[in-house]
Scaffold this active site. Structure first.
Site, PDB file in Angstrom:
ATOM      1  N   THR A  19       7.788   1.872  -2.174  1.00 47.19           N
ATOM      2  CA  THR A  19       6.261   1.336  -1.777  1.00 47.19           C
ATOM      3  C   THR A  19       6.335   0.165  -2.978  1.00 47.19           C
ATOM      4  OG1 THR A  19       5.984   2.749  -0.022  1.00 47.19           O
ATOM      5  CG2 THR A  19       4.595   0.237  -0.315  1.00 47.19           C
TER       6      THR A  19
ATOM      7  N   HIS B 109      -0.244   5.650  -6.200  1.00 49.39           N
ATOM      8  CA  HIS B 109       0.845   5.018  -6.210  1.00 49.39           C
ATOM      9  C   HIS B 109       0.921   5.253  -7.490  1.00 49.39           C
ATOM     10  CE1 HIS B 109       5.201   3.646  -6.171  1.00 49.39           C
ATOM     11  NE2 HIS B 109       4.704   3.318  -4.798  1.00 49.39           N
TER      12      HIS B 109
ATOM     13  N   GLU C 164       1.842   7.679   6.289  1.00 44.95           N
ATOM     14  CA  GLU C 164       2.163   6.181   6.222  1.00 44.95           C
ATOM     15  C   GLU C 164       3.442   5.401   7.247  1.00 44.95           C
ATOM     16  OE1 GLU C 164       3.582   6.244   1.794  1.00 44.95           O
ATOM     17  OE2 GLU C 164       1.575   7.189   1.447  1.00 44.95           O
TER      18      GLU C 164
ATOM     19  N   HIS D 180       5.513   9.883   4.775  1.00 41.69           N
ATOM     20  CA  HIS D 180       5.700   8.342   5.161  1.00 41.69           C
ATOM     21  C   HIS D 180       7.180   8.442   5.732  1.00 41.69           C
ATOM     22  CE1 HIS D 180       7.320   3.964   3.615  1.00 41.69           C
ATOM     23  NE2 HIS D 180       6.912   4.140   4.657  1.00 41.69           N
TER      24      HIS D 180
ATOM     25  N   ARG E 126      15.280   8.551   5.431  1.00 37.05           N
ATOM     26  CA  ARG E 126      15.625   8.488   3.733  1.00 37.05           C
ATOM     27  C   ARG E 126      14.928  10.464   3.521  1.00 37.05           C
ATOM     28  NH1 ARG E 126      13.964   4.366  -0.638  1.00 37.05           N
ATOM     29  NH2 ARG E 126      14.538   2.706   1.254  1.00 37.05           N
TER      30      ARG E 126
ATOM     31  N   ARG F 279       9.791   6.644   7.026  1.00 34.73           N
ATOM     32  CA  ARG F 279      10.243   5.298   6.279  1.00 34.73           C
ATOM     33  C   ARG F 279      10.846   4.734   8.388  1.00 34.73           C
ATOM     34  NH1 ARG F 279       9.844   3.793   0.839  1.00 34.73           N
ATOM     35  NH2 ARG F 279      10.879   1.726   1.682  1.00 34.73           N
TER      36      ARG F 279
ATOM     37  N   GLU G 118      -6.475   1.708   0.946  1.00 34.02           N
ATOM     38  CA  GLU G 118      -5.425   1.881  -0.226  1.00 34.02           C
ATOM     39  C   GLU G 118      -4.686   1.366  -1.031  1.00 34.02           C
ATOM     40  OE1 GLU G 118      -3.140   5.574   0.635  1.00 34.02           O
ATOM     41  OE2 GLU G 118      -2.420   5.622  -1.259  1.00 34.02           O
TER      42      GLU G 118
ATOM     43  N   ASN H 147       1.803  14.339  -1.085  1.00 34.59           N
ATOM     44  CA  ASN H 147       2.589  12.967  -0.442  1.00 34.59           C
ATOM     45  C   ASN H 147       3.829  14.046  -0.584  1.00 34.59           C
ATOM     46  OD1 ASN H 147       5.107  11.998   0.131  1.00 34.59           O
ATOM     47  ND2 ASN H 147       3.517  10.090  -0.038  1.00 34.59           N
TER      48      ASN H 147
ATOM     49  N   HIS I 268       9.014  13.561  -1.241  1.00 40.66           N
ATOM     50  CA  HIS I 268      10.424  14.263  -1.570  1.00 40.66           C
ATOM     51  C   HIS I 268      10.791  15.388  -1.908  1.00 40.66           C
ATOM     52  CE1 HIS I 268      10.020   9.370  -3.011  1.00 40.66           C
ATOM     53  NE2 HIS I 268       9.342  10.039  -3.399  1.00 40.66           N
TER      54      HIS I 268
HETATM   55  N1  PXP Z   1       0.348   6.331  -1.159  1.00 42.15           N
HETATM   56  C1  PXP Z   1       1.328   5.412  -0.401  1.00 42.15           C
HETATM   57  C2  PXP Z   1       0.607   3.921   0.469  1.00 42.15           C
HETATM   58  C3  PXP Z   1       3.054   5.291  -1.006  1.00 42.15           C
HETATM   59  O1  PXP Z   1       3.549   4.187   0.375  1.00 42.15           O
HETATM   60  C4  PXP Z   1       3.154   6.205  -1.833  1.00 42.15           C
HETATM   61  C5  PXP Z   1       4.334   6.583  -1.789  1.00 42.15           C
HETATM   62  O2  PXP Z   1       5.023   7.107  -0.493  1.00 42.15           O
HETATM   63  C6  PXP Z   1       1.155   7.272  -2.203  1.00 42.15           C
HETATM   64  C7  PXP Z   1       0.748   6.620  -1.960  1.00 42.15           C
HETATM   65  C8  PXP Z   1       2.430   8.302  -3.395  1.00 42.15           C
HETATM   66  O3  PXP Z   1       2.947   7.238  -4.498  1.00 42.15           O
HETATM   67  P1  PXP Z   1       3.911   8.644  -5.660  1.00 42.15           P
HETATM   68  O4  PXP Z   1       5.061   9.187  -4.268  1.00 42.15           O
HETATM   69  O5  PXP Z   1       4.410   7.663  -6.830  1.00 42.15           O
HETATM   70  O6  PXP Z   1       2.604   9.602  -6.030  1.00 42.15           O
END
Ligand code: PXP
Length: 241
Positions: A100, A193, A69, A42, A48, A44, A150, A6, A9
């Site tokens: 999330t 997550h 996402e 994601h 952001r 949003r 998930e 992901n 960030h």
């Molecule tokens: N899976 C989902 C569905 C999420 O919403 C997120 C955060 O955007 C993640 C995985 C990844 O989480 P993390 O950034 O804490 O690794």
């Protein structure tokens, strides 16, 4: 297990200055080059971090699957049907949250989701629902027509990070049972997550035969930043010679 990276960030850092760097597209290409099985992002409501343009560019340039996402809103569905990621993962979204915080309440949203999920299959988009490790959420996910779930690993991650290892192991058992239930219903099972380099090995050990894929963002982007700091400083110092 497969790894979805992901890259949200990377965009968070760019948006802090509203400039052009660091580029989520470059990050996605480097993650792909390093062997990531999927790029997750994601979009949003408050934009952001990831912008619609990032999604479009990444979809065009990256050849591993794209997992979008998004909140189950009509405007997001329009974007997904236009850009056609390989998968959408429906997540709950609250403007004021930092990340999330919980799973989607599929039981509560059952009737809405039954309608909402129509059209993704024909567009060739897999639908995954981000849920808590709970049997009733798993069953509702099947009922509304999802292809996959998930499982939210945030509770496990928090317990592990607080050194509450026995409780963390109980949470892994809950994740395992929910995953097994999902598989018995024919759903594919992913998880994610809050996973880090420290708390992931114990989870992989416990869930390897149930969970096909992990999605990891914050920890990978954090380490990318720190592991790259030395070179970044050295390169800048070279400019000053
Ligand atoms: N899976 C989902 C569905 C999420 O919403 C997120 C955060 O955007 C993640 C995985 C990844 O989480 P993390 O950034 O804490 O690794």
């Amino acid at each position: 297990m497969r790894l979805g990276v992901n890259i949200d960030h990377v965009a968070t850092l760019r948006q802090a200055r509203k400039t052009f760097e660091p580029s989520p597209l470059f990050a996605a290409l480097i993650a792909q080059q390093a062997g990531a099985h999927q790029i997750t992002l994601h979009l949003r409501e408050d934009r952001r971090h990831i912008q619609e343009e990032d999604l479009e560019l990444i979809k065009r340039a990256v050849h591993v699957p794209i997992n979008l996402e998004m909140a189950p809103r009509e405007d997001m569905k329009d974007i997904a049907l236009r850009v056609k990621p390989n998968r959408v993962t429906l997540v709950p979204e609250r403007r004021e949250e930092v990340t999330t915080e919980g799973g989607l309440d599929v039981v509560e949203l059952k009737e809405y989701l039954k309608e909402y999920l129509k059209g993704f299959g024909e567009a060739g988009i897999e639908v995954s629902l981000f849920i808590e490790a709970d049997g009733s959420q798993v069953e509702a996910s099947k009922e509304v027509g999802a292809d996959a779930v998930e499982l939210h690993t945030g509770a496990y991650a928090n317990l592990f990070n607080a050194h509450l290892i026995e409780e963390a192991k109980k949470e892994l058992l809950r994740l395992r049972q929910a995953g097994q239930r999902a598989r018995s219903l024919g759903l594919r099972v992913y998880a994610g997550h809050g996973l880090t380099y420290k708390n992931t090995p114990m989870l992989v050990e416990a869930l390897r035969d149930v969970v096909e894929e992990l999605n990891v963002g914050h920890s990978i982007v954090s380490n990318a930043l720190l592991w790259g700091m030395e070179r970044a400083v050295e390169e800048f110092l070279n400019l000053l010679l």
